[in-house]
Write a protein that holds these residues in place. Structure first.
Motif, PDB file in Angstrom:
ATOM      1  N   GLY A  29       0.867  -1.343  -0.061  1.00 19.36           N
ATOM      2  CA  GLY A  29      -0.163   0.019   0.072  1.00 19.36           C
ATOM      3  C   GLY A  29       0.853   1.228  -0.146  1.00 19.36           C
ATOM      4  O   GLY A  29       1.962   1.437  -0.377  1.00 19.36           O
ATOM      5  N   LEU A  30       0.367   2.402   0.341  1.00 16.91           N
ATOM      6  CA  LEU A  30       0.677   3.624   0.491  1.00 16.91           C
ATOM      7  C   LEU A  30       0.570   4.308   1.880  1.00 16.91           C
ATOM      8  O   LEU A  30      -0.596   4.247   2.572  1.00 16.91           O
ATOM      9  CB  LEU A  30       0.174   4.767  -0.440  1.00 16.91           C
ATOM     10  N   ASP A  31       1.873   4.743   2.364  1.00 15.41           N
ATOM     11  CA  ASP A  31       1.546   5.600   3.685  1.00 15.41           C
ATOM     12  C   ASP A  31       2.015   7.042   3.679  1.00 15.41           C
ATOM     13  O   ASP A  31       3.487   7.060   3.535  1.00 15.41           O
ATOM     14  CB  ASP A  31       2.285   4.845   4.946  1.00 15.41           C
ATOM     15  N   TYR A  32       1.378   7.865   3.512  1.00 17.21           N
ATOM     16  CA  TYR A  32       1.880   9.325   3.310  1.00 17.21           C
ATOM     17  C   TYR A  32       1.840  10.005   4.725  1.00 17.21           C
ATOM     18  O   TYR A  32       2.127  11.435   4.898  1.00 17.21           O
ATOM     19  CB  TYR A  32       1.017  10.076   2.323  1.00 17.21           C
ATOM     20  N   TYR A  33       1.192   9.423   5.755  1.00 19.57           N
ATOM     21  CA  TYR A  33       1.301   9.885   7.287  1.00 19.57           C
ATOM     22  C   TYR A  33       2.603  10.145   7.710  1.00 19.57           C
ATOM     23  O   TYR A  33       2.842  10.984   8.164  1.00 19.57           O
ATOM     24  CB  TYR A  33       0.416   8.832   7.910  1.00 19.57           C
ATOM     25  N   LEU A  34       3.474   8.936   7.408  1.00 19.41           N
ATOM     26  CA  LEU A  34       5.046   9.171   7.720  1.00 19.41           C
ATOM     27  C   LEU A  34       5.632   9.822   6.794  1.00 19.41           C
ATOM     28  O   LEU A  34       5.805   9.294   5.579  1.00 19.41           O
ATOM     29  CB  LEU A  34       5.502   7.788   8.154  1.00 19.41           C
ATOM     30  N   LYS A  35       6.155  10.982   7.043  1.00 17.26           N
ATOM     31  CA  LYS A  35       6.620  11.972   6.055  1.00 17.26           C
ATOM     32  C   LYS A  35       8.004  11.539   5.773  1.00 17.26           C
ATOM     33  O   LYS A  35       8.477  11.834   4.343  1.00 17.26           O
ATOM     34  CB  LYS A  35       6.920  13.354   6.710  1.00 17.26           C
ATOM     35  N   ILE A  93      -1.629 -13.236 -10.755  1.00 16.05           N
ATOM     36  CA  ILE A  93      -1.838 -14.492  -9.833  1.00 16.05           C
ATOM     37  C   ILE A  93      -3.164 -14.592  -9.732  1.00 16.05           C
ATOM     38  O   ILE A  93      -3.803 -15.725  -9.404  1.00 16.05           O
ATOM     39  CB  ILE A  93      -1.029 -14.543  -8.560  1.00 16.05           C
ATOM     40  N   GLY A  94      -4.059 -13.798  -9.690  1.00 19.36           N
ATOM     41  CA  GLY A  94      -5.370 -13.805  -9.454  1.00 19.36           C
ATOM     42  C   GLY A  94      -5.781 -14.076  -7.893  1.00 19.36           C
ATOM     43  O   GLY A  94      -6.823 -14.552  -7.456  1.00 19.36           O
ATOM     44  N   LEU A  95      -4.872 -13.338  -6.996  1.00 21.01           N
ATOM     45  CA  LEU A  95      -5.216 -13.411  -5.568  1.00 21.01           C
ATOM     46  C   LEU A  95      -5.755 -11.821  -5.186  1.00 21.01           C
ATOM     47  O   LEU A  95      -5.151 -10.648  -5.777  1.00 21.01           O
ATOM     48  CB  LEU A  95      -3.989 -13.408  -4.951  1.00 21.01           C
ATOM     49  N   PRO A  96      -6.485 -11.709  -4.147  1.00 21.58           N
ATOM     50  CA  PRO A  96      -6.683 -10.513  -3.414  1.00 21.58           C
ATOM     51  C   PRO A  96      -5.682  -9.730  -2.691  1.00 21.58           C
ATOM     52  O   PRO A  96      -4.649 -10.350  -2.805  1.00 21.58           O
ATOM     53  CB  PRO A  96      -7.871 -10.896  -2.472  1.00 21.58           C
ATOM     54  N   ALA A  97      -5.985  -8.644  -2.533  1.00 24.82           N
ATOM     55  CA  ALA A  97      -4.668  -7.756  -2.172  1.00 24.82           C
ATOM     56  C   ALA A  97      -5.232  -7.143  -0.647  1.00 24.82           C
ATOM     57  O   ALA A  97      -6.115  -6.849  -0.492  1.00 24.82           O
ATOM     58  CB  ALA A  97      -4.321  -6.560  -2.899  1.00 24.82           C
ATOM     59  N   ILE A  98      -4.124  -7.245   0.414  1.00 29.02           N
ATOM     60  CA  ILE A  98      -4.310  -6.808   1.500  1.00 29.02           C
ATOM     61  C   ILE A  98      -3.727  -5.107   1.676  1.00 29.02           C
ATOM     62  O   ILE A  98      -2.356  -5.256   1.554  1.00 29.02           O
ATOM     63  CB  ILE A  98      -3.813  -7.570   3.001  1.00 29.02           C
ATOM     64  N   ILE A  99      -4.426  -4.080   1.915  1.00 24.11           N
ATOM     65  CA  ILE A  99      -3.923  -2.893   1.675  1.00 24.11           C
ATOM     66  C   ILE A  99      -3.764  -1.894   2.956  1.00 24.11           C
ATOM     67  O   ILE A  99      -4.779  -1.768   3.437  1.00 24.11           O
ATOM     68  CB  ILE A  99      -4.748  -2.131   0.531  1.00 24.11           C
ATOM     69  N   HIS A 100      -2.751  -1.446   3.016  1.00 24.24           N
ATOM     70  CA  HIS A 100      -2.392  -0.536   4.132  1.00 24.24           C
ATOM     71  C   HIS A 100      -2.465   0.761   3.462  1.00 24.24           C
ATOM     72  O   HIS A 100      -1.621   1.042   2.508  1.00 24.24           O
ATOM     73  CB  HIS A 100      -0.908  -0.771   4.642  1.00 24.24           C
ATOM     74  N   CYS A 101      -3.171   1.850   3.885  1.00 24.82           N
ATOM     75  CA  CYS A 101      -3.334   3.364   3.141  1.00 24.82           C
ATOM     76  C   CYS A 101      -3.550   4.101   4.273  1.00 24.82           C
ATOM     77  O   CYS A 101      -4.606   4.123   5.034  1.00 24.82           O
ATOM     78  CB  CYS A 101      -4.412   3.045   2.323  1.00 24.82           C
TER      79      CYS A 101
END
Ligand code: ZN
Length: 259
Positions: free
Chosen positions: A98-104, A125-133
């Protein structure tokens, strides 16, 4: 109604915080009706630790990925290994990515590059993603539209209703955790009432983000019922209904989980 059951869709049980009592925690989770636990990996250096845990414990399921908070450690050679390791170890998802814009201090360009490459892998691969945002939902939604993986979870969701609906339209579910147990989390609690229960999954993110009942101490997959109870109370639904529906939701998004 079948027996009470829950799934912790996001738990870092491989972390050293659990080295002293991991078996007891697993037993405690089982006693509290937490039937399955998804373990999202965070760095290449710790993949073997997550893989080993999921091989040893039938209730633990692997997600493999490179977490944006550790972006400084990631190298492109790590990406090349994901597909093979995912197949060899029956991972049920790509994550935590994912994406973390909180930590500068985190390099945003590098985060975007690793995120998009891992979304491509998930799609391929056809797999779901677990996302940190964190503080990056607009960019995250844009990148998901470009890559469209096979659904997944937006973990510890803390955005707006409008953003939630965009994720739901793309086949994503929203993960709710310990923050729901705090009465001061009024915005999050309001959101958890507005969303259809079919779009919600439970998660602890242990050892972080602990529940109000264990404030100041380590979080644990054993505490999933506290989150279910908080959700049941604010939605005016039964804990059994929350357990059954969020479990069914997790099975729908992660076809690799055993029934
Ligand atoms: Zn996490």
């Amino acid at each position: 109604m079948s027996a009470l059951q829950f799934i912790d869709t996001h738990c870092h049980l491989d972390f050293p915080e659990f080295d002293q009592d991991r078996q007891a925690v697993l037993q405690g989770a089982k006693n509290n009706a937490v039937r399955q636990i998804i373990i999202p990996a965070v760095t290449q250096a710790t993949w073997s630790r997550s893989i080993e845990l999921c091989q040893q414990q039938s209730s633990c399921y692997l997600a493999l990925g490179l977490h944006p908070v550790f972006i400084a450690q990631h190298q492109s050679t790590h990406l090349e290994k994901i597909t093979e390791l995912v197949k060899r170890n029956q991972a049920v998802a790509i994550g935590e990515i994912g994406l973390d814009y909180y930590l500068k201090q985190l390099d945003r360009k590098k985060q975007q590059s690793f995120f998009s490459q891992q979304l491509c892998i998930a799609k391929h691969i056809g797999l779901p993603a677990i996302i940190h945002c964190r503080k990056a939902h607009d960019d995250c939604i844009k990148m998901l539209r470009q890559h469209t993986p096979a659904g997944g979870i937006i973990h510890a969701f803390n955005g707006s209703l409008q953003q939630a609906n965009k994720y739901i339209e793309m086949g994503f579910l929203l993960g709710f955790g310990g923050m729901l147990t705090y009465s001061r989390s009024s915005k999050l609690r309001k959101l958890a009432v507005q969303l259809p229960l079919e779009s919600i999954v439970l998660e602890t993110d242990a050892p972080d983000m602990t529940v109000a009942q264990h404030r100041g101490s380590r979080n644990s997959p054993e505490y999933i019922p506290y989150i279910a109870e908080a959700l049941a109370e604010i939605r005016n639904e039964s804990v059994a209904e929350i357990g059954a529906t969020t479990t069914a939701n997790a099975h729908r998004v992660f076809p690799g989980l055993e029934l």
